[in-house]
Write a protein that holds these residues in place. Sequence first.
Motif, PDB file in Angstrom:
ATOM      1  N   UNK A  73       0.843  -1.191   0.000  1.00 15.37           N
ATOM      2  CA  UNK A  73       0.000   0.000   0.000  1.00 15.37           C
ATOM      3  C   UNK A  73       0.877   1.240   0.000  1.00 15.37           C
ATOM      4  N   UNK A  74       0.292   2.343  -0.405  1.00 17.31           N
ATOM      5  CA  UNK A  74       0.978   3.615  -0.282  1.00 17.31           C
ATOM      6  C   UNK A  74       1.252   3.851   1.201  1.00 17.31           C
ATOM      7  N   UNK A  75       2.423   4.391   1.510  1.00 18.86           N
ATOM      8  CA  UNK A  75       2.757   4.713   2.899  1.00 18.86           C
ATOM      9  C   UNK A  75       2.356   6.141   3.248  1.00 18.86           C
ATOM     10  N   UNK A  76       1.650   6.808   2.334  1.00 21.31           N
ATOM     11  CA  UNK A  76       1.210   8.181   2.560  1.00 21.31           C
ATOM     12  C   UNK A  76      -0.207   8.152   3.133  1.00 21.31           C
ATOM     13  N   UNK A  77      -0.349   8.615   4.363  1.00 30.04           N
ATOM     14  CA  UNK A  77      -1.650   8.625   5.022  1.00 30.04           C
ATOM     15  C   UNK A  77      -2.638   9.470   4.218  1.00 30.04           C
ATOM     16  N   UNK A  78      -3.839   8.953   4.063  1.00 24.94           N
ATOM     17  CA  UNK A  78      -4.867   9.648   3.272  1.00 24.94           C
ATOM     18  C   UNK A  78      -5.516  10.794   4.028  1.00 24.94           C
ATOM     19  N   UNK A  79      -5.181  10.973   5.289  1.00 21.80           N
ATOM     20  CA  UNK A  79      -5.754  12.081   6.054  1.00 21.80           C
ATOM     21  C   UNK A  79      -5.017  13.379   5.794  1.00 21.80           C
ATOM     22  N   UNK A  80      -3.717  13.418   6.077  1.00 21.72           N
ATOM     23  CA  UNK A  80      -2.976  14.676   5.952  1.00 21.72           C
ATOM     24  C   UNK A  80      -1.662  14.535   5.196  1.00 21.72           C
ATOM     25  N   UNK A  96       0.919  10.966  12.998  1.00 25.11           N
ATOM     26  CA  UNK A  96       0.548  12.382  12.904  1.00 25.11           C
ATOM     27  C   UNK A  96      -0.776  12.678  13.608  1.00 25.11           C
ATOM     28  N   UNK A  97      -1.820  11.886  13.313  1.00 27.15           N
ATOM     29  CA  UNK A  97      -3.136  12.164  13.888  1.00 27.15           C
ATOM     30  C   UNK A  97      -3.851  10.904  14.384  1.00 27.15           C
ATOM     31  N   UNK A  98      -3.149   9.764  14.385  1.00 30.98           N
ATOM     32  CA  UNK A  98      -3.714   8.554  14.965  1.00 30.98           C
ATOM     33  C   UNK A  98      -4.499   7.641  14.042  1.00 30.98           C
ATOM     34  N   UNK A  99      -4.480   7.897  12.736  1.00 28.83           N
ATOM     35  CA  UNK A  99      -5.193   7.000  11.820  1.00 28.83           C
ATOM     36  C   UNK A  99      -4.536   5.624  11.807  1.00 28.83           C
ATOM     37  N   UNK A 100      -5.371   4.594  11.626  1.00 31.62           N
ATOM     38  CA  UNK A 100      -4.896   3.217  11.538  1.00 31.62           C
ATOM     39  C   UNK A 100      -5.584   2.538  10.360  1.00 31.62           C
ATOM     40  N   UNK A 101      -4.807   1.726   9.634  1.00 27.27           N
ATOM     41  CA  UNK A 101      -5.294   1.068   8.425  1.00 27.27           C
ATOM     42  C   UNK A 101      -5.018  -0.431   8.519  1.00 27.27           C
ATOM     43  N   UNK A 102      -5.891  -1.239   7.947  1.00 35.56           N
ATOM     44  CA  UNK A 102      -5.765  -2.692   7.966  1.00 35.56           C
ATOM     45  C   UNK A 102      -4.562  -3.163   7.144  1.00 35.56           C
ATOM     46  N   UNK A 103      -3.809  -4.141   7.693  1.00 35.46           N
ATOM     47  CA  UNK A 103      -2.698  -4.731   6.945  1.00 35.46           C
ATOM     48  C   UNK A 103      -3.214  -5.619   5.815  1.00 35.46           C
ATOM     49  N   UNK A 115     -10.434   7.615   3.984  1.00 36.61           N
ATOM     50  CA  UNK A 115     -10.172   6.829   2.774  1.00 36.61           C
ATOM     51  C   UNK A 115      -9.071   5.809   3.043  1.00 36.61           C
ATOM     52  N   UNK A 116      -9.163   4.622   2.449  1.00 32.19           N
ATOM     53  CA  UNK A 116      -8.139   3.586   2.652  1.00 32.19           C
ATOM     54  C   UNK A 116      -6.815   3.978   2.008  1.00 32.19           C
ATOM     55  N   UNK A 117      -5.757   3.295   2.412  1.00 32.17           N
ATOM     56  CA  UNK A 117      -4.479   3.469   1.742  1.00 32.17           C
ATOM     57  C   UNK A 117      -4.580   2.827   0.364  1.00 32.17           C
ATOM     58  N   UNK A 118      -4.160   3.521  -0.692  1.00 28.76           N
ATOM     59  CA  UNK A 118      -4.214   2.925  -2.028  1.00 28.76           C
ATOM     60  C   UNK A 118      -3.260   1.733  -2.146  1.00 28.76           C
ATOM     61  N   UNK A 119      -3.707   0.693  -2.834  1.00 27.32           N
ATOM     62  CA  UNK A 119      -2.873  -0.483  -3.080  1.00 27.32           C
ATOM     63  C   UNK A 119      -1.737  -0.122  -4.030  1.00 27.32           C
ATOM     64  N   UNK A 120      -0.595  -0.755  -3.825  1.00 30.01           N
ATOM     65  CA  UNK A 120       0.558  -0.636  -4.714  1.00 30.01           C
ATOM     66  C   UNK A 120       0.789  -2.009  -5.331  1.00 30.01           C
ATOM     67  N   UNK A 121       1.329  -2.036  -6.528  1.00 29.82           N
ATOM     68  CA  UNK A 121       1.557  -3.291  -7.237  1.00 29.82           C
ATOM     69  C   UNK A 121       2.943  -3.836  -6.896  1.00 29.82           C
ATOM     70  N   UNK A 122       2.993  -5.078  -6.421  1.00 29.32           N
ATOM     71  CA  UNK A 122       4.258  -5.760  -6.159  1.00 29.32           C
ATOM     72  C   UNK A 122       4.236  -7.124  -6.823  1.00 29.32           C
ATOM     73  N   UNK A 123       5.420  -7.705  -6.959  1.00 26.57           N
ATOM     74  CA  UNK A 123       5.529  -9.097  -7.389  1.00 26.57           C
ATOM     75  C   UNK A 123       6.364  -9.825  -6.344  1.00 26.57           C
TER      76      UNK A 123
END
Length: 132
Positions: A73-80, A96-103, A115-123
Amino acid sequence: MNARRRTVLSAGAAALVTGCGSSGGGGGGESSPPASGGAELTGTSEIPVGGGTIFEDRKVVVTQPAAGEFKAFSAVCTHAGCIVSSVADGTIDCACHGSRFSVEDGAVEQGPATRPLPAEQITVEGGSIRLA
């Protein structure tokens, strides 16, 4: 002047469409290797089961929700826009503000993010995790 503006907008739209691709399942990149031989992030043994690792320089977080299942996932928080700070107890946490996202899927577990963290493409191939 309007014709020029349309040309620029059309070229920009084409670039956006060209840059967007199918995620093939939303961040799980267990499929075929990337044609470009993507940049290696780490080895599979370096990502803890039920946890993850943040790659600040690449602005990506890789998780292993279950043994052998890798997500990114993107490591950039979708809040700020802060870079997330840790992965613990099944969540990707932003200090920064306490948001938590599912692994598992990047979904918001605790706000203020909405908003969720956007998925990133890996192999994942041969013990190596690569950013596609």
